[in-house]
Design an enzyme around this catalytic site. Structure first.
Site, PDB file in Angstrom:
ATOM      1  CG  HIS A  40      -6.038   7.690   1.738  1.00 32.73           C
ATOM      2  ND1 HIS A  40      -6.042   7.065   0.912  1.00 32.73           N
ATOM      3  CD2 HIS A  40      -5.129   7.344   2.916  1.00 32.73           C
ATOM      4  CE1 HIS A  40      -4.808   6.259   1.507  1.00 32.73           C
ATOM      5  NE2 HIS A  40      -4.535   6.242   2.747  1.00 32.73           N
ATOM      6  CG  HIS A  59      -1.241   1.192   1.457  1.00 35.76           C
ATOM      7  ND1 HIS A  59      -2.518   1.993   0.093  1.00 35.76           N
ATOM      8  CD2 HIS A  59      -2.139   2.111   2.235  1.00 35.76           C
ATOM      9  CE1 HIS A  59      -3.509   2.786   0.464  1.00 35.76           C
ATOM     10  NE2 HIS A  59      -2.845   3.197   1.865  1.00 35.76           N
ATOM     11  CG  ASP A  95      -0.307   5.904   2.514  1.00 34.17           C
ATOM     12  OD1 ASP A  95      -1.606   6.035   1.799  1.00 34.17           O
ATOM     13  OD2 ASP A  95       0.282   5.195   2.952  1.00 34.17           O
ATOM     14  CG  ASP A 132      -5.796   3.249   4.992  1.00 36.71           C
ATOM     15  OD1 ASP A 132      -7.024   2.946   5.591  1.00 36.71           O
ATOM     16  OD2 ASP A 132      -5.198   4.235   4.941  1.00 36.71           O
TER      17      ASP A 132
END
Length: 910
Positions: free
Chosen positions: A352, A14, A16, A126
């Site tokens: 996000h 994941h 980010d 997420d």
């Protein structure tokens, strides 16, 4: 769950792009990970595949540093060993606009197509909650499965289906349904997206690992196909996973272990879903939790970021795209490359941890630069499109009042006829450096002989501001830059009934040219009251407003009181200090002054001098450094105060139903939350909030499991409290957090500022810039209304409130366009208009909107003059069904409740 079990292990990370480290630091780690991934895929045929986190931007980020690896990447994508898309980035769904969510999918799927492969699943690992219309968006894009990590709390008690609520599922699999009835198979990461992280190779460790893991996987699964996510946030690749899976197979011979991917997993899953899975409707917002972990207060973290985002979105989707489409219909090229560049800059701010304002300070500094870059791109497109269209407008009608008339066009890029205040800066005389500049002649220009008229000679009330002489320049396409000096004037006036998706022309002409005289009426009643035909506004001594809806006599009291509380939480979650009483301006005297009084608007200035605590005590620093969880903190605010001057401007326009509120102040306090309160005194159990392609109906009361005293929620353009007879809609610009207070008055509270000092989450990351010290502004509009029809009008007005009218000065010229017209007409009071653009794939004109209501509607569309064919499209701008031949110029057709409808206009026969 019957049959042999298959464990689908999906390798992933994941990623980010920016979070607890700034972008470039994460970027460097990404390069290392991607180098490692390509190496293992090259050298180990047993390492089957890798899921690249559902976002194609990772490829762009990698190739910035490793451009020579493009063909190798493409090879593995086409072979099905690297899975990409369908998104460009992993956005926060609630904090990005409807069209931003579409563009994210559109550009992500376009990228995936060009690379030669796609992970065909709606991937929301997420997201801080999931929008209710996601199943409809995905279905229209041909995606029939979605996986998500938040929003639904499975019950899981003995795998028995629970019927007590429509928002919970006993399984990790469920049917997720949008308000229009569209559905996808939803898959919850019930054990999170790292439930298969670091699978052991050694036999003893593996035995313990699989004994626990298989039991955990089976707890929520409705089928024999069990999902194991091998990776986590920024997780390096587990290179020895093939060996670990061989160990697992030896230890569990009755279980099939498959190094899998989402395409294969979803195919197997869909064929084995039982009949008793639950239908989950609409938004997934973790309502059946204690409320402390929803992360909803990211909607108010670093509000300046949200405001810049809204400004950028509006410029791109609501101004630049429609204007460029107008120009395209006049024969200009629609520059898809520029739009993609601008959109991708903007979407780089939409992950996000970025748009939510929950990263370290360096991240958000870089975001400001990206927003500025995006706006600069949009402004260049806007200027070019305005110039292109405006030079085709015939303005010779104004010569009847003299050859020296100064015309200009006002453009409405919304889906409704528009009336509103316009400010335009006009060059009333211009002298180029190349011909010599006579400053004295410029200064002597006789402004006093001019008046403002429309194309029919009607004189317009306006406010004048002489700006004197100014330097400027032009950048012609075929010659060197042309600097000049100009005598300038700013005109402010009310432009009435500007056509939908079109324009109207006005001009400065000789005073003798008007067919009627201007009005001398005023909206001001006295020093504390003003009114138009719709609304009466009174200002109390404490600065609060009393607003009367003259249509039904309904009076709303105590509006616009400020409330301030301490905040010892973090960028993710608000936490008020224990036993603290909120401060308000209810008992604070305000200074009230009339600053504008014209026939078309009145503006009052309200000034509060308000003492607020300077911040939290030193105990908060200690608690944060010692990682005391925010719900357990004991810190309070200090008793020392600092005076804040809060200036509020209250504006009423002649023909506007709304009361506009603009607040400005210099924030000098820390660790606090500032809100504006709007008591409605309306009896109702639910309210409405603008969301993504939906006006969502939500309960005023949280579910029984909710323990958090705060019940803040997301909004886009507005929130509404109403019943069958009356209502109040509060529109905003970039203020994404609200709460309906459980105070007996159904008060709408809009967050204007939240100041905190740490990131939060898994460690200690100080963020002093999240205190948001310095100049702050906020914009709100209050729309009282009557019943259902009037409520929908207030919604449409709230959408228009987001979008500026744009203006372009013209020459006296002949042209093919009349003084006023619509390029595309979109007629339905029940549908909200969201987009007008040109398709990259087909070069057709694309218009989109959605049904605001829970009932079927009709939409009437008049096609552009140059387009002879019309068809229904989907969000990917593909033909779904043609319904107009070349003889017709308009079409009326049904639109289902809550349907997202896209219309294509083509110059070519389908």
């Amino acid at each position: 769950m019957e049959g042999n079990q298959t464990v689908h292990i999906i390798s992933h990370t994941h990623w980010d792009r920016e979070w607890y480290l700034p972008y470039e630091k994460h970027h460097m780690y990404l390069i290392k990970l991607m180098d490692q991934l390509l190496e293992v895929l090259e050298n180990d045929s047993d390492f089957k595949s890798f899921h690249l986190d559902g976002q194609t931007i990772i490829l762009e980020d990698y190739l910035q540093v490793r451009p020579q690896m493009r063909e190798k990447l493409k090879q593995f994508i086409q072979e099905g060993r690297i899975y990409i898309g369908p998104w460009y980035i992993l956005q926060d769904e609630f904090l990005t606009s409807s069209e931003s969510n579409v563009r994210n999918l559109l550009y992500g799927m376009k990228d995936s197509k060009e690379w030669g492969g796609i992970s065909n699943v709606g991937y929301f690992p997420d997201s801080f909650g999931n929008i209710g219309q996601a199943p409809q968006l995905l279905s229209q894009a041909g995606i029939h499965h979605a996986v998500f990590g938040r929003g639904v709390k499975p019950t899981g008690f003995n795998n028995v289906v629970q019927e007590d609520t429509s928002y919970e599922s006993p399984y990790s699999e469920m049917l997720w349904r949008s308000p229009d009835g569209s559905s996808v198979l939803g898959i919850l990461f019930a054990n999170w997206y790292c439930n298969g992280n670091e699978v052991p190779v050694a036999k003893k460790l593996a035995q313990d690992y699989w004994d626990k893991q298989l039991q955990s996987l089976k707890e929520y699964a409705s089928t024999p196909h069990l999902l194991l996510m091998n990776g986590c946030d920024h997780q390096p690749i587990q290179l020895n996973l093939p060996e670990a899976l061989r160990t697992a197979k030896k230890l569990n011979p009755d279980v099939d272990f498959m190094h899998s991917n989402f395409n294969a997993y979803c195919e197997k899953l869909a064929s084995s879903i039982p009949s008793d899975i639950k239908i989950i409707d609409g938004e997934l917002r973790s309502q059946h939790t204690d409320g402390w972990g929803t992360l909803v207060n990211t909607a108010s973290s670093r509000i300046y970021i949200k405001q810049m985002n809204q400004q950028s979105q509006v410029l791109l989707e609501k101004v630049a795209e429609p204007l460029a489409t107008f120009a395209y219909l006049q024969g200009e090229t629609y520059d898809h490359g520029l739009f993609e560049y601008g959109w991708k800059i903007l979407m780089q701010n939409h992950p996000h941890d970025s748009i939510c304002g929950c990263s370290v300070d360096e991240v958000h500094r870089e975001m400001v630069t990206r927003f500025e870059k995006c706006q600069q791109v949009a402004e260049v497109i806007i200027d070019k499109s305005l110039a292109s269209v405006t030079r085709n407008i015939d303005t010779t009608t104004f010569t009847k009042w003299g050859e020296d008339a100064i015309p200009f066009a006002v453009y409405n890029t919304t889906g409704q006829i528009r009336t509103g205040i316009v400010s335009v800066v006009l060059d009333v005389r211009k002298e180029y450096f190349s011909a010599g500049v006579n400053k004295q002649q410029l200064k002597a220009f006789p402004l006093g002989t001019k008046i403002l008229v429309d194309a029919y000679g009607n004189r317009m009330d306006c406010e004048w501001e002489d700006l004197g002489i100014a330097f400027d320049y032009e950048l012609p396409d075929n010659q060197f830059r042309q600097p000049f000096m100009a005598r300038r004037v700013r005109l402010t006036f009310e432009a009435k009934n500007i056509p939908t998706l079109g324009y109207e022309t006005f001009a400065l002409v000789h005073r003798s040219g008007a067919s009627k005289t201007a009005s001398n009426q005023s909206l001001v009643i006295n020093e504390r009251e003003m009114e138009n035909k719709y609304t009466h506004v009174k200002m109390n001594e404490n600065g609060s407003l009393v607003i009367t809806n003259k249509e039904n006599g309904r009076i709303y009291k105590d509006l616009c009181i400020y409330e301030d509380t301490g905040d010892i939480g973090n960028e993710y979650m608000y936490k008020q200090p224990k036993e603290e009483t909120p401060l308000t301006t209810k008992d604070t005297r305000a200074e009230i002054t009339i600053i504008k009084d014209s026939p078309f608007r009145a503006v009052y200035q309200i000034v509060h001098e308000w003492d607020l605590p300077k911040g939290a005590s030193k105990l908060l620093d200690q608690e944060q450094q010692e990682l005391v969880w925010f719900t357990e903190r004991q810190a309070k605010r200090v008793t020392d105060t600092i005076t804040h001057t809060i200036t509020t401007y209250v504006t009423l326009e002649k023909n506007n139903r709304g009361v506009q509120i603009t607040t400005s102040f210099t924030n000098q306090a820390k660790d606090h939350r500032l809100r504006m309160l709007f008591p409605t005194d309306i009896q109702t159990d639910t309210h409405y909030a603008d969301s993504v392609f939906e006006v969502a109906e939500r309960s005023n009361e949280p579910a029984k499991d909710w323990a958090n005293p705060d019940y803040s929620q997301h909004q886009q353009a507005f929130v509404n409290v109403s019943n069958e007879l009356e209502g109040l809609t509060i529109a905003n610009f970039g203020l994404n957090e609200y709460e309906i207070l459980r105070d007996g008055r159904n008060t709408i509270a809009i967050t204007l500022l939240r100041s905190v000092r740490e990131l939060g989450d898994w460690g200690y990351f100080p963020t002093p810039e999240a205190q948001c010290l310095g100049e702050q502004t906020a914009s709100i509009c209050i729309y009282p209304h009557e019943g259902e029809r009037s409520k929908l009008v207030s919604f449409q007005d709230s959408y228009q409130y987001q979008v500026p009218l744009t203006v372009k000065q013209a020459a006296i010229q002949e042209g093919v366009l009349p003084p006023a017209q619509s390029f595309v007409e979109w007629q339905s009071n029940l549908l909200a208009f969201t987009s007008l653009k040109v398709s990259d794939e087909s070069s057709d004109v694309i218009a989109r909107g959605f049904n605001l209501t829970n009932r079927d509607a009709r939409l009437t569309v008049h096609s552009p003059a140059s387009c002879n064919y019309m068809y229904r499209s989907n969000v990917l701008e593909e033909v779904v069904s043609p319904f107009m031949n070349e003889i017709e110029s308009s079409c009326s057709f049904p639109v289902k409740k809550h349907e997202i409808v896209t219309i294509g206009f083509s110059k070519q026969k389908l």
